[in-house]
Write a protein that holds these residues in place. Structure first.
Motif, PDB file in Angstrom:
ATOM      1  N   LEU A   1       0.814  -1.425   0.001  1.00 14.45           N
ATOM      2  CA  LEU A   1       0.031  -0.069   0.044  1.00 14.45           C
ATOM      3  C   LEU A   1       0.819   1.250   0.209  1.00 14.45           C
ATOM      4  N   ILE A   2       0.793   1.999  -1.044  1.00 10.60           N
ATOM      5  CA  ILE A   2       1.475   3.190  -1.135  1.00 10.60           C
ATOM      6  C   ILE A   2       0.495   4.457  -0.523  1.00 10.60           C
ATOM      7  N   VAL A   3       1.216   5.314   0.316  1.00  8.32           N
ATOM      8  CA  VAL A   3       0.473   6.674   0.419  1.00  8.32           C
ATOM      9  C   VAL A   3       1.267   7.470  -0.043  1.00  8.32           C
ATOM     10  N   TRP A   4       0.529   8.490  -0.767  1.00 11.93           N
ATOM     11  CA  TRP A   4       1.197   9.470  -1.534  1.00 11.93           C
ATOM     12  C   TRP A   4       0.892  10.972  -0.900  1.00 11.93           C
ATOM     13  N   ASN A   5       1.926  12.002  -0.928  1.00 13.17           N
ATOM     14  CA  ASN A   5       2.051  12.973  -0.383  1.00 13.17           C
ATOM     15  C   ASN A   5       0.611  14.061  -1.187  1.00 13.17           C
ATOM     16  N   ASP A   6       0.151  14.882  -0.411  1.00 12.81           N
ATOM     17  CA  ASP A   6      -0.674  15.683  -1.024  1.00 12.81           C
ATOM     18  C   ASP A   6      -0.814  17.270  -0.395  1.00 12.81           C
ATOM     19  N   PRO A   7      -1.409  18.069  -1.072  1.00  9.08           N
ATOM     20  CA  PRO A   7      -1.211  19.281  -0.366  1.00  9.08           C
ATOM     21  C   PRO A   7      -2.377  19.605   0.442  1.00  9.08           C
ATOM     22  N   VAL A   8      -3.081  18.821   1.038  1.00  5.22           N
ATOM     23  CA  VAL A   8      -4.318  18.967   1.857  1.00  5.22           C
ATOM     24  C   VAL A   8      -4.315  18.849   3.256  1.00  5.22           C
ATOM     25  N   ASN A   9      -3.725  17.497   3.552  1.00  3.18           N
ATOM     26  CA  ASN A   9      -3.914  16.677   5.016  1.00  3.18           C
ATOM     27  C   ASN A   9      -2.325  17.346   5.652  1.00  3.18           C
ATOM     28  N   LEU A  10      -2.615  17.701   6.806  1.00  4.50           N
ATOM     29  CA  LEU A  10      -1.641  18.070   7.901  1.00  4.50           C
ATOM     30  C   LEU A  10      -0.541  16.783   8.082  1.00  4.50           C
ATOM     31  N   MET A  11       0.565  16.919   8.354  1.00  2.40           N
ATOM     32  CA  MET A  11       1.409  16.019   8.720  1.00  2.40           C
ATOM     33  C   MET A  11       1.012  15.320   9.979  1.00  2.40           C
ATOM     34  N   SER A  12       0.558  16.089  10.973  1.00  2.00           N
ATOM     35  CA  SER A  12       0.051  15.427  12.115  1.00  2.00           C
ATOM     36  C   SER A  12      -1.332  14.555  11.917  1.00  2.00           C
ATOM     37  N   TYR A  13      -1.976  14.775  11.165  1.00  2.00           N
ATOM     38  CA  TYR A  13      -3.286  14.064  10.657  1.00  2.00           C
ATOM     39  C   TYR A  13      -2.811  12.883   9.951  1.00  2.00           C
ATOM     40  N   VAL A  14      -1.837  12.723   9.179  1.00  2.00           N
ATOM     41  CA  VAL A  14      -1.267  11.679   8.531  1.00  2.00           C
ATOM     42  C   VAL A  14      -0.784  10.551   9.512  1.00  2.00           C
ATOM     43  N   SER A  15       0.065  11.182  10.482  1.00  2.00           N
ATOM     44  CA  SER A  15       0.525  10.399  11.503  1.00  2.00           C
ATOM     45  C   SER A  15      -0.661   9.671  12.283  1.00  2.00           C
ATOM     46  N   TYR A  16      -1.492  10.597  12.779  1.00  2.00           N
ATOM     47  CA  TYR A  16      -2.816   9.957  13.289  1.00  2.00           C
ATOM     48  C   TYR A  16      -3.299   8.805  12.725  1.00  2.00           C
ATOM     49  N   VAL A  17      -3.437   9.158  11.437  1.00  2.00           N
ATOM     50  CA  VAL A  17      -4.319   8.098  10.762  1.00  2.00           C
ATOM     51  C   VAL A  17      -3.362   6.578  10.707  1.00  2.00           C
ATOM     52  N   PHE A  18      -2.083   6.791  10.662  1.00  2.00           N
ATOM     53  CA  PHE A  18      -1.171   5.588  10.550  1.00  2.00           C
ATOM     54  C   PHE A  18      -1.370   5.013  12.041  1.00  2.00           C
ATOM     55  N   GLU A  19      -1.141   5.597  13.055  1.00  2.00           N
ATOM     56  CA  GLU A  19      -1.371   5.268  14.281  1.00  2.00           C
ATOM     57  C   GLU A  19      -2.758   4.689  14.638  1.00  2.00           C
ATOM     58  N   SER A  20      -3.860   5.237  14.260  1.00  2.00           N
ATOM     59  CA  SER A  20      -4.968   4.573  14.775  1.00  2.00           C
ATOM     60  C   SER A  20      -5.606   3.737  13.870  1.00  2.00           C
ATOM     61  N   TYR A  21      -5.227   3.765  12.602  1.00  2.00           N
ATOM     62  CA  TYR A  21      -5.924   2.722  11.610  1.00  2.00           C
ATOM     63  C   TYR A  21      -4.813   1.458  11.660  1.00  2.00           C
ATOM     64  N   PHE A  22      -3.781   1.453  11.496  1.00  2.00           N
ATOM     65  CA  PHE A  22      -2.777   0.405  11.401  1.00  2.00           C
ATOM     66  C   PHE A  22      -2.202   0.220  12.727  1.00  2.00           C
ATOM     67  N   GLY A  23      -2.283   0.787  14.024  1.00  2.00           N
ATOM     68  CA  GLY A  23      -1.977   0.435  15.115  1.00  2.00           C
ATOM     69  C   GLY A  23      -0.530   0.882  15.187  1.00  2.00           C
ATOM     70  N   TYR A  24       0.478   1.403  14.527  1.00  2.00           N
ATOM     71  CA  TYR A  24       1.678   1.921  14.450  1.00  2.00           C
ATOM     72  C   TYR A  24       1.963   2.715  15.743  1.00  2.00           C
ATOM     73  N   SER A  25       3.093   2.520  16.303  1.00  2.00           N
ATOM     74  CA  SER A  25       3.651   3.365  17.217  1.00  2.00           C
ATOM     75  C   SER A  25       3.860   4.852  16.910  1.00  2.00           C
ATOM     76  N   PRO A  26       3.663   5.658  17.758  1.00  2.00           N
ATOM     77  CA  PRO A  26       3.939   7.093  17.179  1.00  2.00           C
ATOM     78  C   PRO A  26       5.237   7.374  16.511  1.00  2.00           C
ATOM     79  N   GLU A  27       6.336   6.679  16.745  1.00  2.00           N
ATOM     80  CA  GLU A  27       7.562   6.793  16.199  1.00  2.00           C
ATOM     81  C   GLU A  27       7.541   6.314  14.884  1.00  2.00           C
TER      82      GLU A  27
END
Length: 101
Positions: free
Chosen positions: A27-53
């Protein structure tokens, strides 16, 4: 009379060769001009269960390199992840592992 319990190597190899093409998808996630970096991190943590790091590392790769392979597995599972990412408003695609995007 002796009975061999050794596996049939040629048969095992054939089974592996038949199933191997379905395994390496990503699964490739691509950069976009809309979403904040903090939001992208939040999605990766909440959906995939990844650590904050790990989420921050993947997010920075998306931000600096334009994309990141954030998950690997079966085609069906990666397609389900892509649909989920779209639901979060992220741009995501699925491709066979080893291909350049």
């Amino acid at each position: 009379m002796s009975v061999s319990t050794a596996p049939e190597t040629s048969r095992d190899t054939e089974i592996f060769e038949l199933s191997a093409p379905d395994i390496p998808w990503m699964l490739i996630v691509w950069n976009d001009p809309v979403n904040l970096m903090s939001y992208v991190s939040y999605v990766f943590e909440s959906y995939f269960g990844y650590s904050p790091e790990k989420a921050a590392t993947l997010m920075m790769q998306v931000h600096t390199e334009g994309k990141s392979a954030v998950a690997h597995g079966s085609k069906e599972k990666m397609e389900a992840h892509a649909v989920a990412m779209h639901g979060y408003g992220l741009w995501a695609t699925v491709q066979k592992d080893g291909q350049r995007g």
